[in-house]
Design an enzyme around this catalytic site. Structure first.
Site, PDB file in Angstrom:
ATOM      1  N   LYS A 142      75.356  43.877  15.604  1.00  0.00           N
ATOM      2  CA  LYS A 142      73.977  44.339  15.790  1.00  0.00           C
ATOM      3  C   LYS A 142      73.695  45.573  14.930  1.00  0.00           C
ATOM      4  CE  LYS A 142      73.746  42.419  20.439  1.00  0.00           C
ATOM      5  NZ  LYS A 142      73.901  42.662  21.887  1.00  0.00           N
ATOM      6  N   GLN A 190      74.799  47.331  26.227  1.00  0.00           N
ATOM      7  CA  GLN A 190      75.604  46.119  26.037  1.00  0.00           C
ATOM      8  C   GLN A 190      76.219  45.684  27.378  1.00  0.00           C
ATOM      9  OE1 GLN A 190      75.845  44.328  23.145  1.00  0.00           O
ATOM     10  NE2 GLN A 190      77.040  42.817  24.278  1.00  0.00           N
ATOM     11  N   ASP A 222      65.808  44.424  24.858  1.00  0.00           N
ATOM     12  CA  ASP A 222      66.574  43.258  25.307  1.00  0.00           C
ATOM     13  C   ASP A 222      65.764  42.402  26.288  1.00  0.00           C
ATOM     14  OD1 ASP A 222      69.016  42.722  24.161  1.00  0.00           O
ATOM     15  OD2 ASP A 222      70.124  44.159  25.389  1.00  0.00           O
TER      16      ASP A 222
END
Ligand code: NDP
Length: 281
Positions: free
Chosen positions: A50, A94, A117
């Site tokens: 990422k 994450q 997200d």
């Protein structure tokens, strides 16, 4: 093989290059905070991918790698600080987090307007209520983009989603419903899964079981989206038996090179959108 490949790698590359051009015209670089707690090797790989993707298109990714024993209060404090940092437009935590941390509470701490997200309940609920401007989670958003490359009208098609997780199955089902598909959500308690899958014009496999979906599950001419990423002794495998499904379906995503690259591309897109929204307001 009869099915056409839905090439997520190529589509993601096109999206990234369009975003790069767009960002070049921004007054400042969008900022993404990437938070990793602990040393999960798979998470470290995802985070590096990422960060690399951000750097390539001009997003400033700031990494926060915290020790395994980070407390709920410490992590929440960091998120609150980032929520109030204007140069940070998106915040990514994450997953999975170490077990002692309350994941739901942590995701709730991220400001919805920085939740690139799409895991905050505000954004999850906004998809259900069809509120404009909310962030859709990256993997389901990427799946819809792949479906659109087929050029098919999704209106009225039967979609079966195998898996009901909050990050893939459920939001994918809602996005398909918003596109007027008739959606069936299945899970580990579902009876007659094979029969249900055989009705699918669109089959989304997101259960995390290598090659579980065999040829018998596939309706001839259907579109098969394989979300699974399973590391096995024989390499990386999807949730679909590709060789069998590709003989029956009309379109299919490969693993790797299908949904995975789209997930990262959608993260970049959401970060750009967050930047633009925050600079408009
Ligand atoms: P989860 O483990 O959170 O969810 C799996 C879902 O599958 C659950 O809803 C579970 O049901 C259901 N399930 C499990 N076994 C069966 C079965 N035998 N029949 C029907 N349903 C079943 O996984 P995720 O949603 O996070 O991920 C799914 C897969 O997608 C994984 O392989 C993951 O690595 C991959 N993934 C890929 C991404 C990408 O970018 N390509 C991004 C995110 C995930 P129940 O709810 O009843 O337990």
């Amino acid at each position: 093989m009869t099915a056409q490949l839905l090439n997520g790698k190529q589509l993601a590359a096109d999206i990234r290059s369009r975003l790069k051009e767009k960002i070049a015209g921004f007054a400042a670089a969008p900022g993404l905070a990437v938070i990793l707690v602990g040393n999960d090797p798979a998470s470290e790989i995802y985070i590096r991918a990422k960060q690399k993707a951000c750097a390539e298109i001009g997003i400033r990714a700031e990494a926060f790698h915290l020790p395994e024993n980070t407390s709920q209060a410490e992590l929440t404090h960091l998120i609150n600080r980032l929520n109030n940092t204007p140069e940070i437009n998106g915040i990514l935590v994450q997953l999975p987090l170490p077990r002692h941390l309350n994941e739901k509470e942590i995701l709730l701490a991220v400001a919805p307007e920085k939740d690139v997200d799409g895991f905050h309940p505000y954004n999850a609920g906004s998809i259900i209520q069809k509120r404009a401007g909310a962030f859709a989670p990256c993997t389901p958003k990427g799946i819809l983009r792949l479906l659109d490359t087929t050029g098919k009208d999704l209106n009225g098609l039967n979609a079966v989603v195998v898996g009901r997780s909050q990050i893939v199955g459920m939001p994918a089902a809602h996005l398909l419903l918003n596109r007027n598909c008739t959606v069936t959500i299945t899970h580990s308690h579902t009876q007659n899964l094979q029969k249900i899958c055989q009705t699918a014009d669109i089959l989304i496999a997101a259960l995390g079981k290598p090659e579980f979906i065999t040829g018998e599950y596939i309706k001839p001419g259907s579109i098969v989206i394989d979300v699974g990423i399973n590391r096995t002794e024989n390499g990386l495998k999807g949730d679909v038996n590709f060789a069998e499904a590709a003989k029956i379906a009309s379109y299919i995503t490969p693993v790797p090179g299908g949904v995975g690259p789209m997930t990262i591309a959608m993260l970049l897109e959401n970060t750009c959108e967050a930047f633009l929204k925050q600079h408009r307001s």
